[in-house]
Each structure stands twice: as structure tokens, then as C-alpha cells.
Design a protein around this motif. Sequence first.
Motif, PDB file in Angstrom:
ATOM      1  N   ALA A 182       9.121  47.021  49.844  1.00 52.21           N
ATOM      2  CA  ALA A 182       8.845  46.345  51.164  1.00 52.21           C
ATOM      3  C   ALA A 182       9.665  45.120  51.290  1.00 52.21           C
ATOM      4  O   ALA A 182      10.486  44.771  50.155  1.00 52.21           O
ATOM      5  N   GLY A 183       9.813  44.410  52.348  1.00 52.96           N
ATOM      6  CA  GLY A 183      10.486  43.274  52.567  1.00 52.96           C
ATOM      7  C   GLY A 183       9.915  42.401  53.771  1.00 52.96           C
ATOM      8  O   GLY A 183       9.213  42.774  54.339  1.00 52.96           O
ATOM      9  N   HIS A 184      10.740  41.327  53.844  1.00 53.90           N
ATOM     10  CA  HIS A 184      10.272  40.402  55.272  1.00 53.90           C
ATOM     11  C   HIS A 184      11.648  39.742  55.675  1.00 53.90           C
ATOM     12  O   HIS A 184      12.814  39.823  54.857  1.00 53.90           O
ATOM     13  N   ALA A 185      11.806  39.495  56.881  1.00 55.08           N
ATOM     14  CA  ALA A 185      12.813  38.675  57.336  1.00 55.08           C
ATOM     15  C   ALA A 185      12.325  37.817  58.776  1.00 55.08           C
ATOM     16  O   ALA A 185      11.358  38.169  59.232  1.00 55.08           O
ATOM     17  N   GLY A 186      13.195  37.383  59.547  1.00 51.48           N
ATOM     18  CA  GLY A 186      12.846  37.108  60.915  1.00 51.48           C
ATOM     19  C   GLY A 186      12.034  35.962  60.837  1.00 51.48           C
ATOM     20  O   GLY A 186      10.990  36.039  61.479  1.00 51.48           O
ATOM     21  N   GLU A 187      12.064  34.574  60.198  1.00 47.37           N
ATOM     22  CA  GLU A 187      10.946  33.829  60.221  1.00 47.37           C
ATOM     23  C   GLU A 187      11.065  33.081  61.497  1.00 47.37           C
ATOM     24  O   GLU A 187      12.048  32.572  62.005  1.00 47.37           O
ATOM     25  N   THR A 188       9.808  32.900  61.902  1.00 48.02           N
ATOM     26  CA  THR A 188       9.513  32.053  63.443  1.00 48.02           C
ATOM     27  C   THR A 188       9.022  30.708  62.812  1.00 48.02           C
ATOM     28  O   THR A 188       9.037  30.425  61.707  1.00 48.02           O
ATOM     29  N   PRO A 189       8.697  29.752  63.790  1.00 45.03           N
ATOM     30  CA  PRO A 189       8.446  28.434  63.404  1.00 45.03           C
ATOM     31  C   PRO A 189       6.911  28.496  62.538  1.00 45.03           C
ATOM     32  O   PRO A 189       6.968  27.700  61.661  1.00 45.03           O
ATOM     33  N   ASN A 190       6.336  29.460  62.472  1.00 41.54           N
ATOM     34  CA  ASN A 190       5.083  29.493  61.923  1.00 41.54           C
ATOM     35  C   ASN A 190       4.816  30.642  61.053  1.00 41.54           C
ATOM     36  O   ASN A 190       3.796  30.871  60.551  1.00 41.54           O
ATOM     37  N   GLY A 191       5.554  31.843  61.329  1.00 47.16           N
ATOM     38  CA  GLY A 191       5.347  33.164  60.782  1.00 47.16           C
ATOM     39  C   GLY A 191       6.553  33.908  59.965  1.00 47.16           C
ATOM     40  O   GLY A 191       7.745  33.188  60.023  1.00 47.16           O
ATOM     41  N   SER A 192       6.383  34.892  59.836  1.00 48.13           N
ATOM     42  CA  SER A 192       7.348  35.739  58.965  1.00 48.13           C
ATOM     43  C   SER A 192       6.939  37.152  59.397  1.00 48.13           C
ATOM     44  O   SER A 192       6.133  37.454  59.584  1.00 48.13           O
ATOM     45  N   ARG A 193       8.086  38.122  59.260  1.00 51.70           N
ATOM     46  CA  ARG A 193       7.816  39.596  59.743  1.00 51.70           C
ATOM     47  C   ARG A 193       8.080  40.287  58.615  1.00 51.70           C
ATOM     48  O   ARG A 193       9.023  40.395  57.991  1.00 51.70           O
ATOM     49  N   VAL A 194       7.007  41.030  58.399  1.00 51.04           N
ATOM     50  CA  VAL A 194       7.086  42.042  57.241  1.00 51.04           C
ATOM     51  C   VAL A 194       7.557  43.140  57.548  1.00 51.04           C
ATOM     52  O   VAL A 194       7.188  43.921  58.539  1.00 51.04           O
ATOM     53  N   GLY A 195       8.502  43.728  56.881  1.00 57.50           N
ATOM     54  CA  GLY A 195       9.093  44.895  56.954  1.00 57.50           C
ATOM     55  C   GLY A 195      10.440  45.175  56.469  1.00 57.50           C
ATOM     56  O   GLY A 195      11.246  44.138  56.260  1.00 57.50           O
ATOM     57  N   PRO A 196      11.078  46.123  56.301  1.00 57.68           N
ATOM     58  CA  PRO A 196      10.348  47.649  56.142  1.00 57.68           C
ATOM     59  C   PRO A 196       9.302  47.676  55.124  1.00 57.68           C
ATOM     60  O   PRO A 196       9.589  46.990  54.052  1.00 57.68           O
ATOM     61  N   VAL A 197       8.422  48.561  55.105  1.00 56.93           N
ATOM     62  CA  VAL A 197       7.530  49.161  54.086  1.00 56.93           C
ATOM     63  C   VAL A 197       7.952  50.521  53.952  1.00 56.93           C
ATOM     64  O   VAL A 197       7.997  51.444  54.639  1.00 56.93           O
ATOM     65  N   TYR A 198       8.101  50.858  52.708  1.00 56.05           N
ATOM     66  CA  TYR A 198       8.284  52.477  52.435  1.00 56.05           C
ATOM     67  C   TYR A 198       7.822  52.988  51.081  1.00 56.05           C
ATOM     68  O   TYR A 198       8.102  52.311  50.188  1.00 56.05           O
ATOM     69  N   THR A 199       7.430  53.912  50.899  1.00 50.98           N
ATOM     70  CA  THR A 199       6.891  54.773  50.021  1.00 50.98           C
ATOM     71  C   THR A 199       7.575  56.145  50.188  1.00 50.98           C
ATOM     72  O   THR A 199       7.055  56.829  51.224  1.00 50.98           O
ATOM     73  N   PRO A 200       8.100  56.936  49.357  1.00 50.85           N
ATOM     74  CA  PRO A 200       8.528  58.166  49.661  1.00 50.85           C
ATOM     75  C   PRO A 200       7.303  59.221  49.514  1.00 50.85           C
ATOM     76  O   PRO A 200       6.359  58.957  49.046  1.00 50.85           O
ATOM     77  N   PRO A 201       7.568  60.342  50.464  1.00 53.79           N
ATOM     78  CA  PRO A 201       6.491  61.104  50.480  1.00 53.79           C
ATOM     79  C   PRO A 201       5.708  61.861  49.428  1.00 53.79           C
ATOM     80  O   PRO A 201       4.387  61.769  49.487  1.00 53.79           O
ATOM     81  N   GLU A 202       6.350  61.805  48.383  1.00 53.43           N
ATOM     82  CA  GLU A 202       5.599  62.486  47.186  1.00 53.43           C
ATOM     83  C   GLU A 202       4.863  61.529  46.519  1.00 53.43           C
ATOM     84  O   GLU A 202       3.784  61.842  45.586  1.00 53.43           O
ATOM     85  N   LEU A 203       4.745  60.157  46.781  1.00 52.21           N
ATOM     86  CA  LEU A 203       4.089  59.018  46.102  1.00 52.21           C
ATOM     87  C   LEU A 203       3.013  58.396  47.184  1.00 52.21           C
ATOM     88  O   LEU A 203       2.417  57.480  46.747  1.00 52.21           O
ATOM     89  N   ARG A 204       3.168  58.957  48.420  1.00 56.04           N
ATOM     90  CA  ARG A 204       2.136  58.465  49.412  1.00 56.04           C
ATOM     91  C   ARG A 204       0.639  59.049  49.189  1.00 56.04           C
ATOM     92  O   ARG A 204       0.466  59.829  48.376  1.00 56.04           O
ATOM     93  N   GLY A 205      -0.398  58.155  49.449  1.00 55.94           N
ATOM     94  CA  GLY A 205      -1.759  58.645  49.479  1.00 55.94           C
ATOM     95  C   GLY A 205      -2.243  57.957  48.202  1.00 55.94           C
ATOM     96  O   GLY A 205      -3.461  58.084  47.850  1.00 55.94           O
ATOM     97  N   HIS A 206      -1.634  57.047  47.603  1.00 55.73           N
ATOM     98  CA  HIS A 206      -2.413  56.293  46.519  1.00 55.73           C
ATOM     99  C   HIS A 206      -2.462  54.875  46.719  1.00 55.73           C
ATOM    100  O   HIS A 206      -2.991  54.094  45.971  1.00 55.73           O
TER     101      HIS A 206
END
Length: 286
Positions: free
Chosen positions: A204-228
Amino acid sequence: MRIERYEDPAHFFALVAPFLERREAEHNLQLGFRARLEADRHAFGAADPLLYAGLDDAGNVTAVATQTPPFGLVLSEMDDRVVPALADRLAADGAELPTASGPVDVARSFAERWSTLTGAIPSVQTEERIYEADSVVHPRGVSGAMRAYAATDRPLAIEWMSAFFAEAMPGSPEAQVERFVDGRAAGIGSLVVWEDADRVVSLAGHAGETPNGSRVGPVYTPPELRGHGYASALTAALTEQLLQRRRFCFLYTDLSNPTSNSIYQRIGYRPVTDITLYRFGAAGAS
């Protein structure tokens, strides 16, 4: 009502920021690239950015439209009646728009007008929802922990980000994956990983800070590891870390993915607004 174009990002944002900040979550994308454009107006590409404001008779900002080529147009919240004038001005200025995104009604109205003016064929690429959080609920029972991105993670990050863009954002200019990963690693935002039993299982990561916030993304888990629960746990941990110095965190979800819309609400994110991204194809293109 008049539409004005601005060449200097610092002048432009000094004018429009108070309008954008009244609805910071909705406008987090435009606010988030302010600092980069003010530092270098070609931070996103060689072409000049397009910076437009709609002004009422008293000179008050009522609409904002921005394009940082090679990316598409980003539209603020605005009265639908402003949209035709904005599209007319962009067309008159010879703007080339691969995409346009904004609040659902605004984006649809713009896409229809742009099609009439230019003959471009609009199609919906994604329908998304913006979420906001000011506190976090950590999921229970997820093994592992978050750690900072390391140089040794680069090959895996490039592989996973390639898969992410192919799955979630096909055709995006951000899909220059090595540049994207290296930029985040160099401090244009951040990257973090979730590690379980000495194995990286989510990114995961973040970018694009605003005066009071931050945007989270992207978030990625490969298909074989999802569901946990890895993506939920990693997003929660990153959000908590960001909230130590920011009032809010924002993220985007694809409305066609009910799983992501559900898990982010469970960890504390609240829906704010929906946006639509239109892609413009050439008339007669197959």
C-alpha cells in the motif's frame, strides 16, 4: 459567469484553494497535486498544465478544472449550468482530453457536451467512491505487521503495481510502473508492505497531501493471497500512521468491487461522494 485560464500554478491555487478546501475530501485530488505543480509546473509531464476557474460576476470561484497531461481532466464540484461554458472554453483552447473525471452529474454533463463539441465518443471507464476517515478500527486476527518499504522490495513492488494497474486502472499514465515505484520510494508519497512470516503479502502507499489530509492508495494484494485480511490490516495501519500528523485520510474505491467498499467501511472509512471517470474515444474507433 466567465471561465478564466491561468498559467502560473501558484497564482491559480492561491485563487481556487479556498473554494476547493471547503469540500476537502471531494477535492483531494486537485488539492493533492498543488505542491508538486507549484514547485514544477511540468512535474507530471512535458506539456503545460491546464488550469481553469469559473468565476461569478463578483469574482468568486464557483468551479475548478485541471489537467496535468498526460493525465485527463479533473472537475470540481460545480453547478451543472457552469459545465457547458467550461467545455466550450476548453474546446476553443484546443484541449486534448483522454479522460475527464468528476462528480457523477458534473462528469456526465461534461462528457455529453465534449462529445457534441469534438465528436469524441465518451464511455464510462470507472465509477468510484471517495471515502474519508479520521479514526481507525483495526481488524482482529490478522497475522503479520506493517513495515516500511525497502530497496529489496523493488522487484516485487514493480511486479505487483503492474498487476494493479492492469486490473484497476488500465491505460492510466501512472502505469509507468518503475517511475511510479521509484517516485514513491523517493518521497513522492510513500510505500509500505504487510509482512507475514517473513513474506510480503500486501502493498500500500499514500500520496497527494491536502491541507488537512492524505490520500491512501494504491492498495494491492495478489489474488492468491486475498481473503486473509491483509489489505484491511495494512490500510488500517497506514491510516493510523498518517493520522498521527493529518486530520483525515481519503481513499478511492471502485463501485464495481463490493468487497473493497465493505472492508474499508469496517476499518473506519465513511463514504463522501461518488465520481465517474469517462474515457474519450475517436469517432468511428473500434
